[in-house]
Each structure stands twice: as C-alpha cells, then as structure tokens.
Write an enzyme that holds these catalytic residues in place. Structure first.
Site, PDB file in Angstrom:
ATOM      1  N   ASN A   1       0.869  -1.183   0.000  1.00 41.28           N
ATOM      2  CA  ASN A   1       0.000   0.000   0.000  1.00 41.28           C
ATOM      3  C   ASN A   1       0.903   1.229   0.000  1.00 41.28           C
ATOM      4  O   ASN A   1       1.515   1.541   1.012  1.00 41.28           O
ATOM      5  CB  ASN A   1      -0.889  -0.044   1.252  1.00 41.28           C
TER       6      ASN A   1
ATOM      7  N   SER B   1       3.785  -2.609  10.307  1.00 40.47           N
ATOM      8  CA  SER B   1       5.248  -2.607  10.420  1.00 40.47           C
ATOM      9  C   SER B   1       5.889  -3.932   9.971  1.00 40.47           C
ATOM     10  O   SER B   1       6.852  -4.394  10.576  1.00 40.47           O
ATOM     11  CB  SER B   1       5.682  -2.238  11.842  1.00 40.47           C
TER      12      SER B   1
ATOM     13  N   HIS C   1      -9.211   0.965   5.198  1.00 38.16           N
ATOM     14  CA  HIS C   1      -7.918   1.120   5.877  1.00 38.16           C
ATOM     15  C   HIS C   1      -8.122   1.999   7.114  1.00 38.16           C
ATOM     16  O   HIS C   1      -8.945   2.924   7.094  1.00 38.16           O
ATOM     17  CB  HIS C   1      -6.903   1.750   4.917  1.00 38.16           C
TER      18      HIS C   1
ATOM     19  N   LYS D   1       0.102   4.257  -0.265  1.00 36.09           N
ATOM     20  CA  LYS D   1      -0.546   5.423   0.357  1.00 36.09           C
ATOM     21  C   LYS D   1      -0.349   6.670  -0.521  1.00 36.09           C
ATOM     22  O   LYS D   1      -0.305   6.557  -1.739  1.00 36.09           O
ATOM     23  CB  LYS D   1      -0.027   5.625   1.777  1.00 36.09           C
TER      24      LYS D   1
ATOM     25  N   GLU E   1      -6.559   4.367   8.243  1.00 31.71           N
ATOM     26  CA  GLU E   1      -6.398   5.814   8.005  1.00 31.71           C
ATOM     27  C   GLU E   1      -7.677   6.408   7.429  1.00 31.71           C
ATOM     28  O   GLU E   1      -8.039   7.543   7.746  1.00 31.71           O
ATOM     29  CB  GLU E   1      -5.190   6.057   7.087  1.00 31.71           C
TER      30      GLU E   1
ATOM     31  N   GLU F   1      -5.037  -5.491  10.685  1.00 34.54           N
ATOM     32  CA  GLU F   1      -4.016  -4.461  10.878  1.00 34.54           C
ATOM     33  C   GLU F   1      -4.253  -3.769  12.221  1.00 34.54           C
ATOM     34  O   GLU F   1      -5.047  -2.812  12.290  1.00 34.54           O
ATOM     35  CB  GLU F   1      -4.107  -3.420   9.762  1.00 34.54           C
TER      36      GLU F   1
ATOM     37  N   GLY G   1       2.758   1.840  10.886  1.00 34.65           N
ATOM     38  CA  GLY G   1       3.683   2.962  10.744  1.00 34.65           C
ATOM     39  C   GLY G   1       4.396   3.346  12.031  1.00 34.65           C
ATOM     40  O   GLY G   1       5.011   4.395  12.116  1.00 34.65           O
TER      41      GLY G   1
END
Ligand code: PEP
Length: 255
Positions: free
Chosen positions: A12, A217, A99, A14, A101, A171, A177
């Site tokens: 991904n 990660s 996702h 992003k 985010e 996730e 991240g």
C-alpha cells in the site's frame, strides 16, 4: 513456505510516489520479483499513478495492480471520488477498503466499507478489507469484540461465492507505521479468531479458503516469522513497500 492458502503480499503506497517515482519502483520490482510464482504480489499506487503503472505491469507474470479505495457509487455527482469502472480501465484487480487511516480521517464506517465491498465485487474487483483494534482497545481487552464488529459489519450480506474473492487484512492500528509489530503469536491469535468468525458467518469451507493478511510494520526481518503462523496468509505492507529492496525482500522471505 508450504501453506494451506497461497500467500498474498500487497504493498500500500498510500499518498506517496509521483508517476516517475512509481515507475522507478515498479520497474525495480519487476526485475527483483517479476517471475515469482509462489506468492501473489499486489501493488497499490495512488490513483494518479495507476495509468502508467498499469502499462508497466501489463505483461507481468506475478505483479497485479490494486487501488487504495473506491466509491460505493458507480458514477455521478461525487466530487473527488473514483468509481470501480474507472479502476477497471487500468486493469486494477484488487482494492483496499476500510484502511484504518480512512476510518480515522474520512470517518469511514463498517456500513460504508460494506457498501464499497459490494460495489467492488459487482465489478469483479477483489476487496482487501482492513480491520483492527487501536492501542486503547487492545489495552481494554476488547480486541476480539472490535474485530468481530468490524468483520461482521464489513462482510454483511455477502454470498459464500463472493467470499472467495474477498481478502481480509488484520491491521492492529497501534502497529501501523509505528515500527511496533504484533508478535507472531498475537497476530496468529487474532487471525484464528477472524477465521472462526468467518466460519460462523458463512461456513467452514469459506473460512478455510479465506486469505487473512497481517499488516503493521511488516519488514524483511519479521516476515518469515509472521508468515510461518498457520492462519497468516500474507501481508499488507505500508512503509516497507515504498522501496524496491525492502518490498522484494519481504516477497522473497515469504516464499
Ligand atoms: C498499512 O498502512 O497498511 C501498514 C501496514 O503500514 P506499515 O507497514 O507502514 O505499518
């Protein structure tokens, strides 16, 4: 690695990479992992790079294209949105949905993600549906409750046949991240729980076939250990998918 299900390693990207940078990355990946057959490889560039990257992977034996989102609508007055038909023009096969985010910054709900999954499936796009708990939720011991609600909501109303096309990505938000990876035991525990929930919602056969990716990660050094878990069927990779070396080493270490 001999697994029940074929592993899928998805990158991904992003909101990173200009078209020129995206082409450098995909060309490097073609050299490094372009002939890999043992695992499925998916790259998800930003919308703006899909056209050029799709040309670069047109003849690829191993690398497939994914998008990072789509609209639940098929056309119309939805400024800034991108629909399934537009993605199909660039031979996109997969689409990341829900996702964390997007859940956080665009306030996406399970109901919206479910609607997007139905739109994707109707257009023969394979949704990669993301679920996962925050650090506060893990510390409050409600990981299973949160993940159960997300899985149930996002998969509502899908048929058993459609489930064959669906990929789930676990996730944990606290691992995205942050450099903090879930231990392989923590990942396995939640993956097994998700599979159990899929069996309850659909049936054992659907659950046995469902691919459940881990994301958070993932890097070359932890790939082998994570992929060795029986219910971990691949990885959704963020930061480490932005460089040729790290992403291709993740792919190689998963074989
Ligand atoms: C992600 O955003 O899907 C992700 C897993 O990111 P990272 O690998 O950078 O933690």
């Amino acid at each position: 690695m001999d697994k029940a299900r074929k592993l899928l390693i998805a990158g991904n990207w992003k909101m990173n990479k200009t078209v020129a940078e995206a082409l450098d990355l995909v060309r490097g990946l073609q050299i490094e992992v372009g002939l890999v057959k043992e695992v499925d490889i998916v790259i998800c560039p930003p919308f703006t790079a899909l056209s050029e990257v799709s040309k670069a992977v047109l003849d690829s034996k191993s690398i497939r294209l994914g998008a990072q989102d789509l609209s639940q609508h098929n056309f119309g007055a939805y400024t800034g949105e991108v629909c399934a038909g537009m993605l199909k023009e660039f031979s996109v096969r997969y689409v990341v949905l829900g996702h964390s985010e997007r859940r956080q910054f665009q306030k996406e709900t399970d109901a919206l993600i479910n609607a997007k999954a139905k739109t994707a499936l109707a257009a023969s796009l394979k949704p990669i549906i993301c679920v996962g708990e925050t650090l506060a939720e893990r510390e409050a011991n409600i990981t299973e409750k949160i993940v159960d609600t997300q899985v149930t909501g996002c998969l509502a109303g899908l048929t058993k046949e459609q489930m064959d096309e669906v990929v789930i990505a676990y996730e944990p938000v606290w691992a995205i991240g942050t450099g903090k990876t879930a231990t392989s035991a923590q990942a396995q525990e939640v993956h097994a729980f998700i599979r159990q929930r899929v069996a309850a919602l659909f049936d054992e056969t659907v659950a046995k076939r469902a691919r459940i990716l881990y994301g958070g990660s993932v890097k070359p050094s932890n790939t082998r250990e994570l992929m060795s878990q029986p219910d971990v069927d691949g990885a959704l990779v963020g930061g480490a998918s932005l460089e040729i070396r790290s992403f291709s080493d993740i792919v190689k270490n998963s074989i």
